[in-house]
Design an enzyme around this catalytic site. Sequence first.
Site, PDB file in Angstrom:
ATOM      1  N   GLY A  10       0.815  -1.217   0.000  1.00 57.37           N
ATOM      2  CA  GLY A  10       0.000   0.000   0.000  1.00 57.37           C
ATOM      3  C   GLY A  10       0.848   1.266   0.000  1.00 57.37           C
ATOM      4  O   GLY A  10       2.055   1.236   0.285  1.00 57.37           O
ATOM      5  N   ASP A  37      -3.718 -12.101   5.691  1.00 61.66           N
ATOM      6  CA  ASP A  37      -4.931 -11.659   5.010  1.00 61.66           C
ATOM      7  C   ASP A  37      -5.899 -11.148   6.074  1.00 61.66           C
ATOM      8  O   ASP A  37      -6.219 -11.872   7.017  1.00 61.66           O
ATOM      9  CB  ASP A  37      -5.538 -12.845   4.237  1.00 61.66           C
ATOM     10  CG  ASP A  37      -6.712 -12.423   3.370  1.00 61.66           C
ATOM     11  OD1 ASP A  37      -7.331 -11.374   3.659  1.00 61.66           O
ATOM     12  OD2 ASP A  37      -7.006 -13.149   2.409  1.00 61.66           O
ATOM     13  N   TYR A 126     -17.722   2.016   1.581  1.00 61.81           N
ATOM     14  CA  TYR A 126     -16.347   2.199   2.060  1.00 61.81           C
ATOM     15  C   TYR A 126     -16.331   3.067   3.323  1.00 61.81           C
ATOM     16  O   TYR A 126     -15.724   2.707   4.331  1.00 61.81           O
ATOM     17  CB  TYR A 126     -15.490   2.831   0.951  1.00 61.81           C
ATOM     18  CG  TYR A 126     -14.145   3.341   1.421  1.00 61.81           C
ATOM     19  CD1 TYR A 126     -13.122   2.462   1.762  1.00 61.81           C
ATOM     20  CD2 TYR A 126     -13.898   4.716   1.543  1.00 61.81           C
ATOM     21  CE1 TYR A 126     -11.895   2.933   2.206  1.00 61.81           C
ATOM     22  CE2 TYR A 126     -12.674   5.192   1.985  1.00 61.81           C
ATOM     23  CZ  TYR A 126     -11.675   4.299   2.320  1.00 61.81           C
ATOM     24  OH  TYR A 126     -10.461   4.772   2.772  1.00 61.81           O
TER      25      TYR A 126
END
Length: 294
Positions: A10, A37, A126
């Site tokens: 990221g 994960d 989101y």
Amino acid sequence: MKLLVTGKEGQVARSLVERASGLHDVTVITVGRPEMDLADPISIQHAIGDANVDIVVSAAAYTAVDQAEDEPELAHAVNVTGAHAVASAAATRNIPVIHLSTDYVFSGTSNALYTEEDATDPQCVYGRTKLAGELAVASANPQHVILRTAWVYSPYGKNFVKTMMRLAAERDEISVVSDQWGNPTSALDIADGIIHIAERILSDDRNAPYGLFHLTGTGETNWSGFADEIMKTSPVHGGPTAVIRPISTSDYPTKAKRPANSRLATEKLKAAYGWKAPRWQTSLGEVSKRILVG
Ligand SMILES: NC(=O)C1=CN([C@@H]2O[C@H](COP(=O)(O)OP(=O)(O)OC[C@H]3O[C@@H](n4cnc5c(N)ncnc54)[C@H](OP(=O)(O)O)[C@@H]3O)[C@@H](O)[C@H]2O)C=CC1
Ligand SMILES: Cc1cn([C@H]2C[C@H](O)[C@@H](COP(=O)(O)OP(=O)(O)O[C@H]3O[C@@H](C)C(=O)[C@@H](O)[C@H]3O)O2)c(=O)[nH]c1=O
């Protein structure tokens, strides 16, 4: 000081690695898929349990804003259940957590800058999952700093700056919404802020001010103004440019509704930690150069 950061590919995680590489007393280790994960709590236990670190930085997230409308369960699993598991694994080991959240927790109907005390009302999946993630992190680990940031760009990963440069290479004119306002933020500045906060937490023997803070680039614009500035800086470093045509949100339909105003007030962070990001135009110049020249 040793930091463990989730989301190794990221923008924020890679920026932390870059910034720490220039500091002799900061070590950053990153964890991410496939070995960790966020949708798999056991893998989180392993990743954090095995590491001997001072602070956990929770930067991994489901960040595809429109796609989240079609995958609300996955977005929830990553941004809420996963974030909770990270904060909880850190809490079990008495490790403070610095967690990243977003300006999209606000509805955007206010005309003022949003403070940490203002009511939230996310308008998209989101934003709703990130808000629930904030609450989950706070409940899982009393030693938490939650940083809401916004409109993140960097030399790494996918972001609006790279999208505009790609489109400018393909066409002469780009239409961009001019009625959504916010604070563009360089992930490299976020990394500097996180390192500053983490050092303070440790130097205060972990009694630093915990809680919720806003951390964004200084200054504000709308997406069209942001694109204009990108088009100004790009040719300086040999990159493409194009004319930016301001349009309204109704002319650019998207699956997820975004706030018309998500400008964040950052005084609380400045008062508590004595840290403030540079002006967004200054940071954009540096990042544009990095993207185009290396
Ligand atoms: N980008 C932005 O504009 C903004 C971001 N934020 C917040 O800041 C934080 C950092 O953002 P940023 O660095 O830009 O994010 P990026 O989108 O650049 O990176 C997100 C990272 O999360 C990882 N990830 C996603 N799902 C999972 C999963 N199930 N398990 C493990 N890792 C996963 C991705 O992994 P992989 O590479 O495998 O896909 C990726 O490495 C996030 O919490 C985000 O919500 C806040 C405001 C604005
Ligand atoms: C590519 C493009 C976008 N737009 C508009 C769509 C949208 O309203 C706005 C921003 O576009 P994007 O979809 O790239 O940005 P978006 O994914 O909405 O960015 C958000 O990401 C998440 C992760 C956050 O947390 C937020 O702070 C914010 O950075 O610009 C145009 O008007 N023209 C264009 O050509």
